[in-house]
Design an enzyme around this catalytic site. Structure first.
Site, PDB file in Angstrom:
ATOM      1  N   ASN A  35       0.879  -1.164   0.000  1.00 37.50           N
ATOM      2  CA  ASN A  35       0.000   0.000   0.000  1.00 37.50           C
ATOM      3  C   ASN A  35       0.916   1.214   0.000  1.00 37.50           C
ATOM      4  O   ASN A  35       1.505   1.554   1.022  1.00 37.50           O
ATOM      5  CB  ASN A  35      -0.897  -0.028   1.250  1.00 37.50           C
ATOM      6  CG  ASN A  35      -1.719   1.245   1.381  1.00 37.50           C
ATOM      7  OD1 ASN A  35      -1.767   2.070   0.455  1.00 37.50           O
ATOM      8  ND2 ASN A  35      -2.376   1.415   2.515  1.00 37.50           N
ATOM      9  N   TRP A  36       1.021   1.811  -1.165  1.00 41.95           N
ATOM     10  CA  TRP A  36       1.970   2.932  -1.299  1.00 41.95           C
ATOM     11  C   TRP A  36       1.461   4.199  -0.610  1.00 41.95           C
ATOM     12  O   TRP A  36       2.208   5.161  -0.476  1.00 41.95           O
ATOM     13  CB  TRP A  36       2.230   3.225  -2.787  1.00 41.95           C
ATOM     14  CG  TRP A  36       3.011   2.178  -3.523  1.00 41.95           C
ATOM     15  CD1 TRP A  36       3.422   0.949  -3.049  1.00 41.95           C
ATOM     16  CD2 TRP A  36       3.492   2.261  -4.871  1.00 41.95           C
ATOM     17  NE1 TRP A  36       4.115   0.277  -4.019  1.00 41.95           N
ATOM     18  CE2 TRP A  36       4.172   1.055  -5.148  1.00 41.95           C
ATOM     19  CE3 TRP A  36       3.409   3.231  -5.872  1.00 41.95           C
ATOM     20  CZ2 TRP A  36       4.764   0.807  -6.393  1.00 41.95           C
ATOM     21  CZ3 TRP A  36       3.998   2.994  -7.106  1.00 41.95           C
ATOM     22  CH2 TRP A  36       4.667   1.784  -7.359  1.00 41.95           C
ATOM     23  N   LYS A  37       0.175   4.206  -0.233  1.00 38.05           N
ATOM     24  CA  LYS A  37      -0.423   5.398   0.382  1.00 38.05           C
ATOM     25  C   LYS A  37      -0.178   6.615  -0.531  1.00 38.05           C
ATOM     26  O   LYS A  37      -0.157   6.462  -1.738  1.00 38.05           O
ATOM     27  CB  LYS A  37       0.109   5.587   1.810  1.00 38.05           C
ATOM     28  CG  LYS A  37      -0.057   4.295   2.636  1.00 38.05           C
ATOM     29  CD  LYS A  37       0.190   4.472   4.106  1.00 38.05           C
ATOM     30  CE  LYS A  37      -0.003   3.120   4.801  1.00 38.05           C
ATOM     31  NZ  LYS A  37       0.120   3.218   6.252  1.00 38.05           N
ATOM     32  N   GLU A  89      -6.544   4.752   7.903  1.00 40.00           N
ATOM     33  CA  GLU A  89      -6.287   6.179   7.648  1.00 40.00           C
ATOM     34  C   GLU A  89      -7.519   6.846   7.057  1.00 40.00           C
ATOM     35  O   GLU A  89      -7.796   8.017   7.323  1.00 40.00           O
ATOM     36  CB  GLU A  89      -5.055   6.331   6.746  1.00 40.00           C
ATOM     37  CG  GLU A  89      -3.785   6.087   7.539  1.00 40.00           C
ATOM     38  CD  GLU A  89      -2.646   5.468   6.760  1.00 40.00           C
ATOM     39  OE1 GLU A  89      -2.661   5.519   5.515  1.00 40.00           O
ATOM     40  OE2 GLU A  89      -1.730   4.914   7.396  1.00 40.00           O
ATOM     41  N   SER A 130       3.631  -2.105  10.198  1.00 40.11           N
ATOM     42  CA  SER A 130       5.090  -2.179  10.389  1.00 40.11           C
ATOM     43  C   SER A 130       5.673  -3.543  10.043  1.00 40.11           C
ATOM     44  O   SER A 130       6.659  -3.982  10.636  1.00 40.11           O
ATOM     45  CB  SER A 130       5.479  -1.767  11.817  1.00 40.11           C
ATOM     46  OG  SER A 130       5.069  -0.431  12.072  1.00 40.11           O
ATOM     47  N   GLU A 140      -5.187  -4.878  10.479  1.00 46.68           N
ATOM     48  CA  GLU A 140      -4.168  -3.851  10.703  1.00 46.68           C
ATOM     49  C   GLU A 140      -4.439  -3.130  12.022  1.00 46.68           C
ATOM     50  O   GLU A 140      -5.260  -2.206  12.065  1.00 46.68           O
ATOM     51  CB  GLU A 140      -4.182  -2.834   9.553  1.00 46.68           C
ATOM     52  CG  GLU A 140      -3.853  -3.417   8.203  1.00 46.68           C
ATOM     53  CD  GLU A 140      -3.249  -2.386   7.271  1.00 46.68           C
ATOM     54  OE1 GLU A 140      -2.188  -2.677   6.703  1.00 46.68           O
ATOM     55  OE2 GLU A 140      -3.804  -1.281   7.132  1.00 46.68           O
ATOM     56  N   HIS A 177      -9.338   1.353   4.867  1.00 49.51           N
ATOM     57  CA  HIS A 177      -8.060   1.514   5.565  1.00 49.51           C
ATOM     58  C   HIS A 177      -8.250   2.436   6.778  1.00 49.51           C
ATOM     59  O   HIS A 177      -9.018   3.389   6.720  1.00 49.51           O
ATOM     60  CB  HIS A 177      -7.004   2.083   4.617  1.00 49.51           C
ATOM     61  CG  HIS A 177      -5.634   2.000   5.195  1.00 49.51           C
ATOM     62  ND1 HIS A 177      -5.148   2.933   6.081  1.00 49.51           N
ATOM     63  CD2 HIS A 177      -4.667   1.064   5.051  1.00 49.51           C
ATOM     64  CE1 HIS A 177      -3.925   2.575   6.448  1.00 49.51           C
ATOM     65  NE2 HIS A 177      -3.607   1.454   5.848  1.00 49.51           N
ATOM     66  N   GLY A 237       2.776   2.324  10.701  1.00 50.70           N
ATOM     67  CA  GLY A 237       3.718   3.428  10.534  1.00 50.70           C
ATOM     68  C   GLY A 237       4.450   3.805  11.806  1.00 50.70           C
ATOM     69  O   GLY A 237       5.113   4.830  11.880  1.00 50.70           O
ATOM     70  N   GLY A 245       2.974  -1.085   4.154  1.00 50.58           N
ATOM     71  CA  GLY A 245       3.066   0.337   3.841  1.00 50.58           C
ATOM     72  C   GLY A 245       4.501   0.721   3.539  1.00 50.58           C
ATOM     73  O   GLY A 245       5.008   0.511   2.433  1.00 50.58           O
ATOM     74  N   GLY A 246       5.184   1.257   4.529  1.00 49.86           N
ATOM     75  CA  GLY A 246       6.535   1.802   4.360  1.00 49.86           C
ATOM     76  C   GLY A 246       7.494   0.893   3.603  1.00 49.86           C
ATOM     77  O   GLY A 246       8.190   1.347   2.694  1.00 49.86           O
TER      78      GLY A 246
END
Ligand code: 13P
Length: 255
Positions: free
Chosen positions: A13-15, A100, A216, A170, A98, A176, A237-238
């Site tokens: 997930n590149w966000k 976010e 993470s 999640e 998600h 993150g 993500g990251g």
């Protein structure tokens, strides 16, 4: 059904990251690294990168997803994108619900349900996100909360449609933050989600459901998380923004 018979899916997930040239470069770097993957590999990219990434991924085993879609087919919904707009481009996956979007954009279990149904009706595979906040975990209500999120998100989704749903657990406190759930914590909640699917649908549906962990997950901790009996993949993500790191996670899921 044995975990080994379920489809392992590693999704990035590149966000809100990567311009088009950066997106192209990342996919080009990723392609040779994951070409022999023993799991499904998906990248969920910003809307503006979809065409670039679809083009770059053509002919490879990398599948492409978006990070949201609206529940109506078309109309006066400024700033939104419909599921049909995505499928017309060749997009196959979409992240829905998600944390976010729940935290910052007013997404609720009810709108997650509407978006999920619209995406499934259009033929997309949905990566449905659920997970508790830190205060929920501290209050001891993680299991009930995640079960409820799962039930409401899947309201009126048929058993047939469920074949195109992946659930991503999640925990919000792990996203993150560098604070990963322990493998045991991740497995426990993924098992709760699987039990919920069995209750609402049946054992066969629960056994076949791909359930990812996200929060993470990285090259260093992926193998232990992915070795858990109820963890069938990851939503990353990251670490999905760096091809070498992402490919290590893909390798861990391929074993
Ligand atoms: P991080 O891997 O950056 O913690 O993000 C997880 C996530 O939210 C994936 O959807």
């Amino acid at each position: 059904m044995n975990k080994a018979l379920r489809k392992a899916v590693i999704a990035g997930n590149w966000k809100m990251n990567k311009t088009r040239p950066e997106a192209k470069a990342l996919v080009e770097e990723l392609k040779p690294l994951v070409k022999d993957a023993g799991c499904d590999v998906v990248v969920c990219v910003p809307f503006t990168n979809l065409e670039t990434v679809l083009d770059a991924a053509k002919g490879s085993n990398i599948k492409v997803g978006a990070q949201n879609c609206h529940f109506e087919k078309s109309g006066a919904f400024t700033g939104e994108i419909s599921a049909d707009m995505l499928t017309e481009m060749g997009v196959e996956y979409v992240v829905i619900g998600h944390s976010e979007r729940r935290q910052y954009f007013g997404e609720t279990d009810a709108t997650v349900n509407k978006r999920t149904k619209a995406a499934l009706a259009a033929g997309l595979t949905v990566i449905l996100c659920v997970g508790e906040m830190l205060e929920d975990r501290e209050a001891g209500i993680t299991d009930e909360l995640v079960a409820l999120q799962t039930k409401v998100a899947l309201k009126d989704v048929t058993k047939e449609q469920l074949a195109k749903v992946i659930i991503a657990y999640e925990p919000v406190w792990a996203i993150g933050t560098g604070k990963t759930a322990t493998a045991q914590q991740a497995n426990e909640v993924c098992a709760v989600i699987r039990a919920t699917i069995e209750k609402v649908y049946d054992k066969a549906a629960a056994d076949a459901m791909t359930i990812q962990y996200g929060g993470s997950m990285n090259a260093g901790n992926a193998a232990e998380l992915l070795a858990q009996p109820d963890v069938d993949g990851g939503l990353i993500g990251g670490a999905s923004l760096k091809a070498p790191d992402f490919s290590v996670i893909v390798d861990a899921a391929s074993k």
